[in-house]
Motif scaffolding. Structure first.
Motif, PDB file in Angstrom:
ATOM      1  N   SER A 129     -13.917   2.574   3.071  1.00  0.00           N
ATOM      2  CA  SER A 129     -13.431   2.477   1.702  1.00  0.00           C
ATOM      3  C   SER A 129     -14.154   1.336   0.994  1.00  0.00           C
ATOM      4  CB  SER A 129     -11.919   2.240   1.701  1.00  0.00           C
ATOM      5  OG  SER A 129     -11.398   2.257   0.390  1.00  0.00           O
TER       6      SER A 129
ATOM      7  N   THR B 250       0.518   4.101  -2.874  1.00  0.00           N
ATOM      8  CA  THR B 250      -0.280   5.327  -2.761  1.00  0.00           C
ATOM      9  C   THR B 250       0.619   6.521  -2.460  1.00  0.00           C
ATOM     10  OG1 THR B 250      -2.115   4.018  -1.902  1.00  0.00           O
ATOM     11  CG2 THR B 250      -2.254   6.398  -1.610  1.00  0.00           C
TER      12      THR B 250
ATOM     13  N   THR C 197     -14.176   6.624   0.649  1.00  0.00           N
ATOM     14  CA  THR C 197     -13.404   6.509  -0.588  1.00  0.00           C
ATOM     15  C   THR C 197     -13.765   5.237  -1.347  1.00  0.00           C
ATOM     16  OG1 THR C 197     -11.553   5.338   0.450  1.00  0.00           O
ATOM     17  CG2 THR C 197     -11.446   7.741   0.422  1.00  0.00           C
TER      18      THR C 197
ATOM     19  N   ILE D  98     -11.175   3.533  -3.138  1.00  0.00           N
ATOM     20  CA  ILE D  98     -10.047   2.636  -2.932  1.00  0.00           C
ATOM     21  C   ILE D  98      -9.238   3.100  -1.732  1.00  0.00           C
ATOM     22  CG2 ILE D  98      -9.881   1.982  -5.362  1.00  0.00           C
ATOM     23  CD1 ILE D  98      -7.575   3.878  -5.675  1.00  0.00           C
ATOM     24  N   GLY D  99      -8.480   2.174  -1.167  1.00  0.00           N
ATOM     25  CA  GLY D  99      -7.664   2.473   0.012  1.00  0.00           C
ATOM     26  C   GLY D  99      -7.708   1.303   0.965  1.00  0.00           C
TER      27      GLY D  99
ATOM     28  N   ARG E 109     -12.483   9.318  -4.737  1.00  0.00           N
ATOM     29  CA  ARG E 109     -12.058   8.019  -5.247  1.00  0.00           C
ATOM     30  C   ARG E 109     -10.939   7.479  -4.365  1.00  0.00           C
ATOM     31  NH1 ARG E 109      -8.265   5.712  -8.598  1.00  0.00           N
ATOM     32  NH2 ARG E 109      -9.013   3.909  -9.769  1.00  0.00           N
ATOM     33  N   GLU E 110     -10.059   8.388  -3.943  1.00  0.00           N
ATOM     34  CA  GLU E 110      -8.941   8.026  -3.083  1.00  0.00           C
ATOM     35  C   GLU E 110      -8.472   9.286  -2.377  1.00  0.00           C
ATOM     36  OE1 GLU E 110      -4.675   5.746  -3.584  1.00  0.00           O
ATOM     37  OE2 GLU E 110      -5.308   7.118  -5.174  1.00  0.00           O
TER      38      GLU E 110
ATOM     39  N   GLU F 102       0.799  -1.217   0.000  1.00  0.00           N
ATOM     40  CA  GLU F 102       0.000   0.000   0.000  1.00  0.00           C
ATOM     41  C   GLU F 102       0.837   1.277   0.000  1.00  0.00           C
ATOM     42  OE1 GLU F 102      -3.198  -0.020   2.771  1.00  0.00           O
ATOM     43  OE2 GLU F 102      -3.855  -2.014   2.185  1.00  0.00           O
TER      44      GLU F 102
END
Length: 615
Positions: A233, A158, A211, A213-214, A191-192, A155
């Motif tokens: 998320s 990101t 959100t 995604i995440g 969205r993110e 992750e």
């Protein structure tokens, strides 16, 4: 197949189901945020469209004479980005809840410099413009990170995209909207949400985050938990389904979002918020002392951490210490070998803040496709070590391991700091690691050797338990890797599968095997893994004889409350029945209120069968 995000529409209300990143309840007004290249915020009752400004077309190639100009543009974008990050540092310094995010901002600053260097190399070697070079470097780096077989490290992509977007905005002369303009009771919908913007929101009055995604281990989720902001998320097409100005009910416990709720739903949710505040006060009181079952069995709750930022939650929730500090991030983000002093500066403040509570530091779990840049570029590295993981990889990289052990031993002289070796295979590799610790203790002229533990997370370790336990001061069961290897599964592809879970009877039998062996050697056992924070699984673990759990700090309060309602004798009976099941579905069915009562009553009138026999 069922839809990914169940949705219910009724009288204008929409119910969306995602996954919890940060627990809690929030009621507020939606503020939709766009995060492509130019960030745009649509505030309620305001018409604020995204600027009609696109990135200029870049030529496929540039002349050699143009290279210095493009490199200068990269340097300028880097300098502006560093100034942005310095402002974020100031925000973090002024807010105690996210003060530990200073470490994250510093990492972003260092990463930005490394990315800029790679971009200039790409410009010079490939004769492309700076925008094209930056884009290709970010894509390549993100691609490498997403292939890493570790949720926490995967992750980090990101963070890379966050940095890349920041520098690209400066290259194109775009200025993002100030997040401080949020109205009160705002719930960000995006969205993110990238990590740097999560830090910028620290003083904005934000009450929730939704959100598309995440992940639970991303920096944005970590910061949200540090701030005590509920976050959900996994909501597909969330910025299309929710518009700014909508009233939202955010349930960070279940991952459910309700848009435009009815008056009755609003009233019920308000009552839940009041009750949650009351329970939080009670939970804080509970966490000031030991966690016990109804019949008085003490269960120790420790915290899993990956950054020093996570320590805030461990301390705030009154947990018994840190049961698992993952150290890989320090290595995978570094272009140079982290030296002893750099690591000591990370470990020492954490140990000091914990006081007399333990800090269990797991040595770096690298190898395979988890290879840091400084090792990827090392021509002297033995190619045969690339096939190794965990402790065996560490032993192949003795200088790297010795440096980390030296830092740990030094800090351990003034605090309860313990060493945990990952993926121990048997007595041979574990004995080598212990010998190295003892050599370091002697070299440092230290008066105390830290306690040394072994992670039991491979099938090989299950067949070598006695030779490991003979040497270990303690052991920790890593349920994530143990489940993956026992069930022959790809962790990433099977993350949502009900078949690949620590609830599988084979995994439960393996845990029982470790507990029984450890009891013979009078060796403490801790279970590390996020699944241990699930009250149903925790009840089975307690029934198997586990009395130490190391979990995400954000789940500690709920788990402590659930444990306080458990009876260890009932848990033991359920654990024995669960091991006789043939599938995870049977185990989960066993734990339903109706089934568990019936099966427990039946078991009272039947002789105990051997573990693993047919029921």
């Amino acid at each position: 197949m069922p839809p990914t995000n169940p949705t219910l529409k009724e009288n204008g209300m929409e119910r969306m189901e995602g996954k919890s990143l940060s627990s809690g309840l929030a009621k507020g007004i939606a503020v939709v945020v766009g995060y492509e290249l130019q960030r745009t915020i649509t505030l309620p009752d305001l018409d604020q469209p995204a600027p009609d400004q696109a990135a200029p077309d870049q030529p496929e190639s540039i002349s050699r004479a143009r290279v210095p100009v493009e490199c200068d543009r990269m340097d300028d974008a880097l300098e502006r980005s560093q100034r942005d990050l310095q402002e974020l540092k100031t925000i973090a310094s002024d807010n105690s809840s996210v003060a530990s995010a200073i470490e994250l901002v510093s990492a972003h600053a260092a990463m930005a410099g490394e990315i800029a260097s790679l971009v200039k190399d790409r410009i010079s070697n490939d004769l492309v413009g700076v925008e094209e070079a930056l884009d290709s470097v970010i894509v390549q780096t993100v691609s490498r990170l997403t292939k890493i077989d570790n949720d926490y490290l995967r992750e980090r992509e990101t963070d890379v995209r966050d940095i890349g977007q920041r520098m690209m905005r400066h290259l194109l002369g775009l200025t993002p909207t100030n997040l401080a303009e949020l109205p009160s009771n705002a719930i960000i919908v995006a969205r993110e949400l990238v990590p740097s913007d999560a830090i910028a929101l620290a003083n904005s009055g934000l009450v929730g985050i939704v959100t598309q995604i995440g992940g639970n281990l991303g920096h944005t989720a970590i910061i949200a938990r540090s701030l005590g902001i509920p976050a959900v998320s996994g909501i597909a097409n969330v910025t299309q389904r929710i518009t700014s100005g909508m009233t939202l009910l955010l349930d960070g416990e279940t991952g459910i979002i309700t848009a435009e709720p009815s008056p009755e739903q609003l009233s019920n949710f308000d009552a839940r918020i009041v009750e949650a505040e009351r329970l939080t006060d009670a939970s804080d009181t509970l966490n000031s002392g030991p966690c016990r079952t109804l019949d008085g069995i003490e269960i120790t709750l420790l915290g899993n951490v990956g950054l020093s930022a996570d320590l805030d939650q461990v301390l705030r929730r009154g947990m018994a210490g840190v049961g698992l500090f993952r150290t890989e991030f320090l290595y995978l983000q570094s272009k140079q070998r982290p030296d002893t002093e750099a690591q000591r500066r990370i470990f020492a403040p954490m140990a000091k803040r914990l006081g007399d509570r333990p800090l269990v530091i797991r040595t770096f779990d690298l190898g395979g496709d988890k290879l840091p840049p400084f090792l990827s570029l090392d021509e002297n590295m033995d190619p045969s070590s690339l096939s190794l993981r965990g402790l065996r990889f560490s032993l192949a990289e003795k200088h790297l391991l010795r440096s980390q052990l030296t830092a740990i031993v030094q800090v351990a002289q003034d605090a309860d700091v313990r060493i945990l070796f990952p993926m121990v295979i048997g007595g041979h590799d574990f004995a080598q690691a212990i010998s190295m610790v003892e050599e370091v203790v002697e070299e440092c002229q230290a008066f105390k050797r830290p306690l040394i533990g072994a992670m039991i997370e491979t099938p090989a370790a299950l067949f070598c338990l006695d030779e490991i336990l003979e040497l270990a001061d303690f052991v920790a069961i890593g349920t994530n890797d143990l489940t993956q290897y026992l069930l022959a599964a790809d962790r990433e592809l099977s993350a949502e599968s009900e078949l690949v879970t620590a609830m599988h009877p084979a995994v439960l039998r393996a845990i029982q095997q470790v507990v029984v062996a450890a009891k013979r050697w009078n060796c403490p056992v801790c279970v590390c893994g996020e699944e241990a924070s699930d009250p149903e699984f925790a009840e089975l673990l307690i029934g198997l004889g586990i009395q130490e759990l190391s979990i995400s700090p954000s789940r500690a309060g709920d788990l402590a409350t659930a444990i306080g309602k458990m009876d260890s004798a009932t848990a033991s009976a359920l654990a024995q029945l669960a091991q006789k099941c043939r599938s995870p579905q049977e185990v989960r069915q066993l734990l339903t209120p109706e089934s568990r009562q019936e099966r427990l009553e039946e078991s009272d009138h039947q002789p105990a069968d051997a573990i693993g026999t047919r029921s």
